[in-house]
Design an enzyme around this catalytic site. Structure first.
Site, short mmCIF file in Angstrom:
data_model
loop_
_atom_site.label_atom_id
_atom_site.label_comp_id
_atom_site.label_asym_id
_atom_site.label_seq_id
_atom_site.Cartn_x
_atom_site.Cartn_y
_atom_site.Cartn_z
N GLN A 348 2.89 6.64 -11.74
CA GLN A 348 3.08 5.70 -10.98
C GLN A 348 2.18 5.62 -9.89
O GLN A 348 1.63 6.44 -9.25
CB GLN A 348 4.53 6.14 -10.28
CG GLN A 348 5.47 5.11 -9.55
CD GLN A 348 6.26 4.25 -10.89
OE1 GLN A 348 7.16 5.09 -11.20
NE2 GLN A 348 6.13 3.14 -11.18
N THR A 517 8.13 11.93 -9.74
CA THR A 517 8.37 12.69 -10.77
C THR A 517 8.67 11.57 -11.93
O THR A 517 9.60 11.52 -12.58
CB THR A 517 9.61 13.74 -10.75
OG1 THR A 517 9.24 14.55 -9.50
CG2 THR A 517 9.89 14.45 -11.97
N HIS A 518 7.94 10.45 -12.16
CA HIS A 518 7.95 9.59 -12.81
C HIS A 518 6.94 9.68 -14.04
O HIS A 518 6.03 8.94 -14.00
CB HIS A 518 7.85 8.08 -12.35
CG HIS A 518 9.19 8.09 -11.22
ND1 HIS A 518 8.90 6.90 -10.23
CD2 HIS A 518 10.19 8.77 -10.77
CE1 HIS A 518 9.87 7.07 -9.71
NE2 HIS A 518 10.70 8.05 -10.18
N ASN A 519 7.00 10.77 -14.69
CA ASN A 519 5.79 11.03 -16.00
C ASN A 519 6.51 10.31 -16.98
O ASN A 519 7.67 10.54 -17.57
CB ASN A 519 5.70 12.43 -16.20
CG ASN A 519 5.84 13.22 -14.77
OD1 ASN A 519 6.74 13.73 -14.35
ND2 ASN A 519 4.66 13.41 -14.40
#
Lengths: 589, 434
Positions: A348, A517-519
């Site tokens: 992101q 934590t947008h993997n």
């Protein structure tokens, strides 16, 4: 010594949002289901109980609800010729563990992607020409379109109890909502959150500039709510302890508040905690899975759990790791550009401008993870990629999520970072700062991917997964574009001072500061087994009884927080399994 | 003198005969109150349903024990009673009971050998069971429950309940006429009356007990019926009258709390949780509606007038004035997050404290226990969430609990006696001991 347990119809790997949704949907089919969760069990009381969970040092700094790198981590490098090093201390992103997964410690922003985001490559080619896509960018279409996904977004939002204001109901633009969003079949199940002073100021200025402010879609409840499973939410009290914490108040949508007590009543469903799945086992011909092998911490032994259907519902990074370890799909080769597993890992691209107001009291301690006001005037659908020289977009937003003392105090540039002057700065500026952020898309690239590390292993002797990721010019141009839009808004708000923080040309990925934590990506969905790991129903192309949930299916990242899409895809896949796969198990495409 | 003596002797002789008769004349077993067709068959599912509405499991299944094998300790005002095994085991259960012996256990509290059941068994109320329900229960406990061989510890009771003739004498005073008479021709009211007065045995806890520990009233025609009682030291709130816990509740409020242990006003706590867990959540919508109609008729239906604007308590709490007393300060620091400054909580999730029957009960035991230990709602089909309030025993001293409880009992529209430190420390010691 491995033991073999009696066969189940379904084994679910991971008991977070998607594991809980699939557990419920498949339990309703009468199937015998076992869910395996690598972390501990967690319940609102005692694990998030008031006031013990309101402890920034324990959970905000020492990351009490996150995975421990000693037990589980990955290695990271920025380029193909670097040697990856283990991610020994969580920084840039924070995978959780335990029942509820990331669904307990999120902020709760629950968005839908734009229609064009689900067919991004086609949209770019049709609208701006294939040449707009730079070399090395490997964006793809998802294989599903927005219209067919709409009922599943709706289902997830009503199950999770999302608060917000629709901007487009069946094509009718709604005052006060996001006019640029894709059409919804109906409004949100709950009215939007109350807004803090910062968000109100931002909304006022944005309106004056001709922009279109609207409240963030929020998984922090604004009233009592009962969902389709009879599960309940209570109204949020704006305590400001959402991200990194479990909710003490039954107010944040999570597997615990929305699904688990109902699921636990199903006699054909059971779950085991402290049971990390090590590998998905395949039949000799490799065309189906036979079950999973997991490590039973209580018994200190490996267990083979046979099952007819394997639902991979761990965190996106762990989904990909398990696929790589289990030989599901060919690993992506960034040089030959063959294979699929690990392909198109993306992230992101965010940036922000901080504003300081001596005379405004923001009261940041009265806040929630997803209160705030956003604008989508610079969304991915609103930008001329050919003219601006990048592919992507962002929403822009203001909303203080907490006033926590250790992490939550922003100081003007030049304030010393320690000593008496720092203390003076804290005294002067606590509660007088706000920020306007850009939350932007991140495209997929040939050399941003996941594979197995050649050197490092985990406590079970398995190769760690290796992440290769760096920032690219395209996305840096996007975030600089957003900067050029945000700074005038900031200036129009007339702060005493302001400062910006956006990735600039040449920026390298730094794993130390927290980013998001947008993997996503690595086990991507699509229309062609040569270019994707999963078909449009999240079914593995090569093993028809393996379905892989989660954001690992995203071919590249959307400009929004991923949970809304993750939830909708889970219901979409569950529907396909229930109505199409179970009556006749086979490749659905 | 002689004459007086003679009269006295005669009276004494009569008394002696009566007493011997009391001891030795076999007890009478009440016969069926209705003749059913000779080929009457218990309808499918009626047995299990009758077991649910009579809530046999709450007492006859011990925590973690085999279903209906007994052994649950029931702490009563007259001593500790262990529930009996009602599985069809012929040696230790009811496997050898004939129908009339089974009926006598329910109607008269008498075992086949003529010995007396302790009045923890609510035969005062079960005397109203219809013959259909008797048959249903008999069929269920003969055929549908797996037999379990299990005996119970001996009861530990005070005089005269530890003596058979004492129980017989008690019954002579306590028991009403057998059978059920509806007081209304309205089908819902009649069914509701039957469920409440009969199998539901609501009066066993919600009616006061007289000097002999018998239920003070067995029918709604008597204003004492459901006017409040005690169970395990907690107040079983009045369900009628000026301080009725359900005053102003809608029919939906009543059916919802019976089905789910929660509604817009309140949450079920204490022993009543077992009732919801094992009994009322399984009632049909029709039966819940009937109960709501019947209880509603005992109460004013008009909703409580909404308070105009903010109460003084709310104003004080919102002021966040650091000099406020300890009670409101403790409330802000420990309770307001869920129950809010207006003491109204949120529908079905956070119970109201303003006007709460738990908060304002005559005995503060329930309130103090709730603050110390917290509470958990049972999972029900319609509302599966086991919502929990955490306990605050680790965090608040006895003095603080007493101060907080006193504040609650006098905040908003509440106006009840203060709580003493001794009451808190006594309960804390009891909890620690348990």
């Amino acid at each position: 010594m491995a033991r073999t347990d009696p066969k189940k119809d379904v084994v679910i790997i991971g008991l977070g949002w998607t594991g809980s949704i699939l557990g419920m949907e498949l339990a309703q089919e009468g199937l015998e289901i076992l869910a395996l969760e690598r972390g501990p069990d967690r319940e609102t009381v005692p694990d998030f109980e008031y006031p013990k969970v309101i402890d920034e040092l324990k959970y905000g700094i020492r990351l009490g609800f996150m995975q421990k790198p000693k037990k589980s981590t990955l290695t990271i490098r920025r380029t193909l010729d670097e040697v990856a090093q283990p991610y020994r201390r969580l920084g840039s992103f924070l995978p959780g563990d335990g029942v509820g997964g990331a669904g307990i410690h999120w902020n709760g922003q629950t968005w839908r992607p734009l229609e064009i985001e689900l067919r991004l490559k086609s949209y770019v080619e049709e609208t701006f020409g294939a040449a707009t896509i730079p070399d090395g960018m490997t964006i793809q279409d998802w294989g599903v379109n927005y219209d067919e996904m709409e009922p599943y977004f709706d289902r997830f939002e009503y199950m999770a109890g999302i608060a917000g204001k629709a901007g487009n109901i069946k094509g009718e633009i709604q005052a006060g909502g996001n006019p640029f969003e894709a059409p919804r079949s109906r409004d949100f199940p709950m009215p939007p959150m109350k807004q803090g002073v910062d968000a109100q100021m931002f909304a006022k200025t944005a309106s004056a500039l001709g922009l279109h402010p609207f409240p963030r879609p929020s998984a922090n409840a604004t009233q009592s709510y009962v969902n389709e499973y009879g599960m309940q939410l209570g109204p949020c009290n704006y305590c400001g302890f959402c991200e990194r914490y479990g909710c003490a108040n039954y107010s944040k949508s999570s597997p615990q508040t929305c699904i688990l007590d109902a699921l636990k009543r199903m006699p054909n469903f059971s779950y085991k905690v402290n049971s990390e799945v090590l590998k998905i086992e395949l039949a000799e011909d490799g065309k189906t899975a036979t079950g999973v092998t997991y490590f039973d911490e209580a018994a200190q032994e490996e267990v083979f759990q046979p099952a007819d259907l394997v639902i991979v519902a761990a965190y996106s990074l762990h989904n990909v790791h398990l696929m790589l370890l289990s030989g599901i799909g060919e690993p992506w080769d960034p040089v030959q550009q063959t294979g699929t597993t690990g392909k198109n890992y993306s992230y992101q691209m965010n940036g922000a401008t901080s504003l300081f107001f001596k005379d405004v009291e923001f009261n940041p301690f009265a806040a929630a993870g997803s209160n705030g006001i956003s604008i989508d005037d610079y969304a991915i659908s609103q930008i001329d990629f050919a003219k601006e020289g990048f592919i992507g977009g962002s929403y822009i937003t203001a909303g203080i999520s907490n006033g926590q003392p250790i992490r939550g105090i922003s100081l003007p540039e030049g304030t010393p970072s320690w000593g008496a002057s720092w203390k003076q700065g804290i005294g002067d500026w606590y509660g007088h700062a706000m920020s306007i952020g850009s939350h932007g898309s991140n495209m997929a690239y040939r050399d941003c991917y996941l594979d197995l590390d050649p050197t490092y292993t985990d406590p079970h002797g398995r190769s760690l997964m290796r992440m290769t990721f760096n920032w690219k010019d395209n996305d840096i141009r996007m975030t600089q574009f957003m900067r050029s839009k945000i700074e005038p808004i900031a200036e129009a708000m007339q702060p005493d001072s302001w400062q910006s923080s956006y990735k600039a040309e040449g920026a390298q990925y730094d794993v130390r500061p927290y980013q998001t934590t947008h993997n996503v990506g690595g086990a991507i969905m699509g229309t062609d087994p040569k270019t994707s790991s999963l078909n449009r129903y999240l079914q593995a192309w090569g093993q028809h009884n393996v379905f892989v949930m989660g954001a690992s299916a995203f071919p590249q990242n959307i400009q929004y927080n991923p949970t809304g899409m993750v939830g909708a895809l889970a219901y979409w896949a569950a529907d396909a399994i229930r109505n199409d796969y179970l009556p006749n198990p086979r490749p659905l495409v | 003198m002689n004459r007086v003596l003679r009269v006295l002797l005669i009276v004494a002789a009569i008394a002696m005969v009566a007493f011997l008769a009391f001891l030795y004349v076999p007890v009478q077993r009440t016969p069926a109150q209705m003749v059913l067709a000779a080929d009457y068959a218990v309808p499918e599912g009626a047995g299990a349903y009758a077991m649910r509405i009579a809530d046999c499991a709450a007492c006859h299944t011990a925590e973690g024990g085999q279903p209906f094998a007994g052994g649950r300790a029931i702490i009563s005002p007259v001593g500790t009673i262990y529930s009996s095994n009602i599985t069809p085991d012929p040696e230790t259960g009811v496997g050898r009971y004939t129908l009339s012996e089974f009926r006598a256990a329910l109607y008269d509290g008498v075992r086949p050998d003529g010995s007396h059941l302790y009045p923890a068994m609510p035969y005062e109320n079960y005397r109203k069971l219809t013959e259909q329900d008797i048959r249903a229960l008999y069929s269920y406990f003969q055929n549908d429950v797996p037999p379990v061989k299990a005996t119970q510890p001996l009861n530990d009771l005070a005089f005269p309940f530890n003596l058979s003739w004492g129980l017989r004498a008690w019954k002579w005073v306590a028991l009403g006429e057998p059978g059920f008479t509806a007081r209304s021709s309205d089908a819902d009211l009649a069914r509701g009356q039957y469920l409440v007065e009969g199998p539901g045995h609501c009066g066993a806890c919600h009616s006061p007990r007289n000097a002999l520990m018998a239920q003070a009233a067995l029918t709604g025609a008597d204003p004492a019926f459901l006017s409040g009682g005690q169970i395990a030291g907690w107040t079983a709130p009045p369900l009628r009258g000026a301080i009725s816990a359900i005053q102003g509740w809608s029919a939906h409020d009543i059916t919802l709390i019976l089905a789910t242990a929660r509604n817009a006003h309140s949450a079920i706590n204490g022993e009543m949780q077992l009732v919801v867990r094992d009994s009322s959540q399984y009632m049909t919508d029709g039966d819940l509606t009937a109960i709501a109609a019947y209880l509603g008729a005992l109460n004013q239906r008009a909703p409580k007038p909404a308070a105009e604007g903010q109460t003084d308590t709310e104003k004080l709490l919102i002021s966040a004035d650091p000099s406020m007393d300890l009670g409101p300060r403790l409330y802000l620091d420990n309770c307001a997050a869920c129950h809010f400054t207006n003491g109204r909580g949120a529908d079905e999730v956070f119970p109201e404290l303003d006007g709460s029957s738990l908060v304002t009960a005559e005995s503060p035991t329930g309130l103090i226990s709730m603050i110390l230990q917290g509470g958990e709602l049972p999972s029900t089909a319609v509302r599966p969430a086991r919502l929990r309030m955490p306990g605050f025993a680790y965090r608040l001293s006895d003095d603080e609990v007493a101060t907080l409880a006193t504040f609650l009992r006098q905040a908003w529209s509440n106006n009840t006696d203060a709580v003493t430190v001794d009451e808190v420390s006594g309960l804390r010691q009891l909890d620690t001991a348990n």
